[in-house]
Design a protein around this motif. Structure first.
Motif, short mmCIF file in Angstrom:
data_model
loop_
_atom_site.label_atom_id
_atom_site.label_comp_id
_atom_site.label_asym_id
_atom_site.label_seq_id
_atom_site.Cartn_x
_atom_site.Cartn_y
_atom_site.Cartn_z
N THR A 142 1.45 9.61 -12.96
CA THR A 142 1.35 8.71 -13.66
C THR A 142 1.27 8.46 -14.87
O THR A 142 1.20 9.76 -16.06
CB THR A 142 -0.20 7.77 -13.53
OG1 THR A 142 -1.14 8.81 -14.01
CG2 THR A 142 -0.66 7.89 -11.49
N ASN A 167 2.22 3.27 -13.93
CA ASN A 167 3.23 3.95 -12.55
C ASN A 167 2.78 5.43 -12.12
O ASN A 167 2.30 5.73 -12.84
CB ASN A 167 4.74 2.96 -13.12
CG ASN A 167 5.37 2.25 -13.70
OD1 ASN A 167 4.68 1.43 -13.10
ND2 ASN A 167 5.42 2.41 -15.18
N PHE A 168 3.07 5.48 -10.94
CA PHE A 168 2.79 6.80 -10.55
C PHE A 168 4.73 7.00 -10.09
O PHE A 168 5.70 6.54 -9.32
CB PHE A 168 2.59 6.55 -8.54
CG PHE A 168 1.90 5.87 -8.69
CD1 PHE A 168 0.44 7.14 -9.12
CD2 PHE A 168 1.14 4.54 -8.91
CE1 PHE A 168 -1.24 6.88 -8.62
CE2 PHE A 168 -0.66 4.57 -8.93
CZ PHE A 168 -1.39 5.37 -8.82
N LYS A 212 5.49 4.57 -6.91
CA LYS A 212 4.94 2.59 -7.32
C LYS A 212 5.09 2.34 -8.75
O LYS A 212 4.52 2.73 -9.59
CB LYS A 212 3.47 2.95 -7.06
CG LYS A 212 3.23 1.34 -6.95
CD LYS A 212 3.34 0.44 -5.61
CE LYS A 212 2.51 -0.31 -5.85
NZ LYS A 212 2.75 -1.32 -4.31
N MET A 264 2.52 -1.03 -10.77
CA MET A 264 1.93 -1.41 -10.29
C MET A 264 1.73 -2.97 -11.67
O MET A 264 2.85 -2.22 -12.53
CB MET A 264 0.42 -1.02 -10.85
CG MET A 264 0.41 0.62 -10.39
SD MET A 264 0.30 0.08 -8.31
CE MET A 264 -1.13 -0.15 -8.50
N HIS A 279 -9.03 2.32 -9.51
CA HIS A 279 -7.96 2.01 -8.82
C HIS A 279 -8.20 3.05 -7.81
O HIS A 279 -7.87 4.03 -8.21
CB HIS A 279 -6.41 1.27 -9.59
CG HIS A 279 -5.34 1.82 -8.25
ND1 HIS A 279 -5.15 0.70 -7.44
CD2 HIS A 279 -4.21 2.69 -8.12
CE1 HIS A 279 -4.17 0.53 -6.84
NE2 HIS A 279 -3.81 2.26 -7.03
N PRO A 332 -6.16 4.91 -4.76
CA PRO A 332 -4.27 5.97 -4.70
C PRO A 332 -4.33 5.02 -3.42
O PRO A 332 -5.09 5.81 -2.30
CB PRO A 332 -4.19 6.65 -5.46
CG PRO A 332 -5.51 6.82 -6.35
CD PRO A 332 -6.51 5.98 -5.90
N GLN A 333 -3.18 4.55 -2.92
CA GLN A 333 -2.38 4.48 -1.18
C GLN A 333 -2.10 5.78 -1.29
O GLN A 333 -0.91 6.81 -2.37
CB GLN A 333 -1.96 3.56 -0.76
CG GLN A 333 -3.08 2.38 -1.51
CD GLN A 333 -4.25 2.39 -0.39
OE1 GLN A 333 -4.19 2.24 0.88
NE2 GLN A 333 -5.53 2.32 -1.32
N GLU A 341 1.99 5.80 -2.55
CA GLU A 341 1.48 5.65 -4.41
C GLU A 341 2.05 6.51 -4.36
O GLU A 341 2.33 7.18 -5.03
CB GLU A 341 0.07 4.58 -4.85
CG GLU A 341 0.44 3.23 -4.06
CD GLU A 341 -0.63 2.53 -4.96
OE1 GLU A 341 -0.64 1.06 -4.32
OE2 GLU A 341 -1.63 3.11 -5.27
#
Length: 311
Positions: free
Chosen positions: A224, A233-234, A244, A246, A292, A294-295, A298
């Motif tokens: 990140t 951002n990832f 990803k 954000m 957060h 994370p999925q 992501e």
């Protein structure tokens, strides 16, 4: 001259316990200690029992949770970076006095003092690799199996002041972020230099924001970036993709981190002082810590899509 407003300022390190139930998170304040001046850095011992914190009072306090803090390190100028090295059972501290010091916390004096070319701005450890970013864009690399000798010193591939560094999880290189909204990916092996690259991030039109924090995911080894534009951002450095982006917060993100298994990403949102004290409005500039979850989409790396373009 006494300043009642100054006296009201409290410099604290606080510990919070996080409870997770599915996708719901709750935080509970557990304990706090105070410093005499602003705190600039902190870290945990690997077993989660002890916190170290340092800053403008030129000392590091070791705080066994549930116990009383004790001073375990001192410098001649503010301490900007600290890291606990469990493989060595040593604490390393970096300071604006242009030194690194290694500490056995059971002893009052450092076991070694290492001169740096300039003031310490950033530090990252993935044993045996340690990377230190200093003023004047120096990046100093150490092999901690021989900590009293520099392994390599390079000039940052980025043109402006270093803000953060992050050693690769495989210890083969590091990331460096700067105030110019750019990140450099650098490999240490001379045979891997063709894999080095830089990329732009945390920009909006002509506005360029500092990259303040770099963190590798502990499982997937993606990373990140968090910046003064208020976003994080990832990214996947191997496929050179952003995984990803954000949505932006209404204030900068000065620092961020993953928990030990990467299931939670924590980031602070507050004024970062980059525009000076005159632009700080205490009435509107509140300080927050957000969590957060994370999925997998992501943070899990993806195959590279070759579009034929260059970054």
């Amino acid at each position: 001259m006494d300043n009642p407003e100054y006296k009201a300022i409290r410099y604290e390190v606080r510990c919070w316990e996080i409870h997770q139930s599915g996708t719901n998170l709750a935080s509970q304040p557990k304990a706090a200690i105070s410093h005499d001046h602003p705190v600039l850095c902190s870290t945990w011992k690997e077993d989660g029992t002890t916190v170290f914190s340092g800053g403008c009072d030129k000392q590091v306090k070791m705080w066994p949770l549930g116990g009383q803090p004790v001073t375990v390190a001192m410098h001649d100028a503010p301490i900007t970076e600290i890291a606990w090295i469990p493989e060595m059972s040593l604490l390393v501290t970096g300071s604006w006095d242009k030194t690194l010091k290694y500490w056995d916390v059971r002893q009052p004096n450092p076991v070694h003092t290492q001169q740096l070319p300039e003031r310490c701005y950033a530090l990252s450890v993935r044993y045996p690799l340690m990377v230190v970013g200093t003023a004047d864009r120096n990046l100093v690399v150490f092999n901690l199996q021989n900590p009293q000798t520099e392994f390599k010193r390079i000039v940052s591939p980025l043109k402006y002041q270093t803000r953060c560094v992050a050693a690769f999880p495989d210890q083969q290189g590091f990331l460096v972020g700067s105030i110019e909204g750019r990140v450099g990916v650098h490999h240490l092996d001379e045979q891997q230099q063709n894999k080095n690259f830089t990329f732009k991030c945390h920009r909006e039109g002509s506005e360029i924001y500092s990259v303040n924090s770099l963190n590798f995911h502990p499982v997937h080894h993606t990373f990140t970036t968090a910046g003064s534009d208020g976003s994080f951002n990832f990214w996947d450095k191997d496929s050179k993709q952003r995984l990803k982006a954000m949505s932006r917060c209404n204030q900068p993100i000065p620092c961020s981190t993953f928990n030990n298994d990467g299931s939670i990403f924590a980031y602070a949102v507050c004024y970062d002082w980059s525009k000076g004290a005159e632009n700080h409005n205490p009435a509107t500039a509140k300080n927050y810590i957000f969590l957060h979850l994370p999925q997998e989409a992501e943070v899990k790396s993806k195959p590279r899509v070759n579009t034929g373009g260059k970054r």
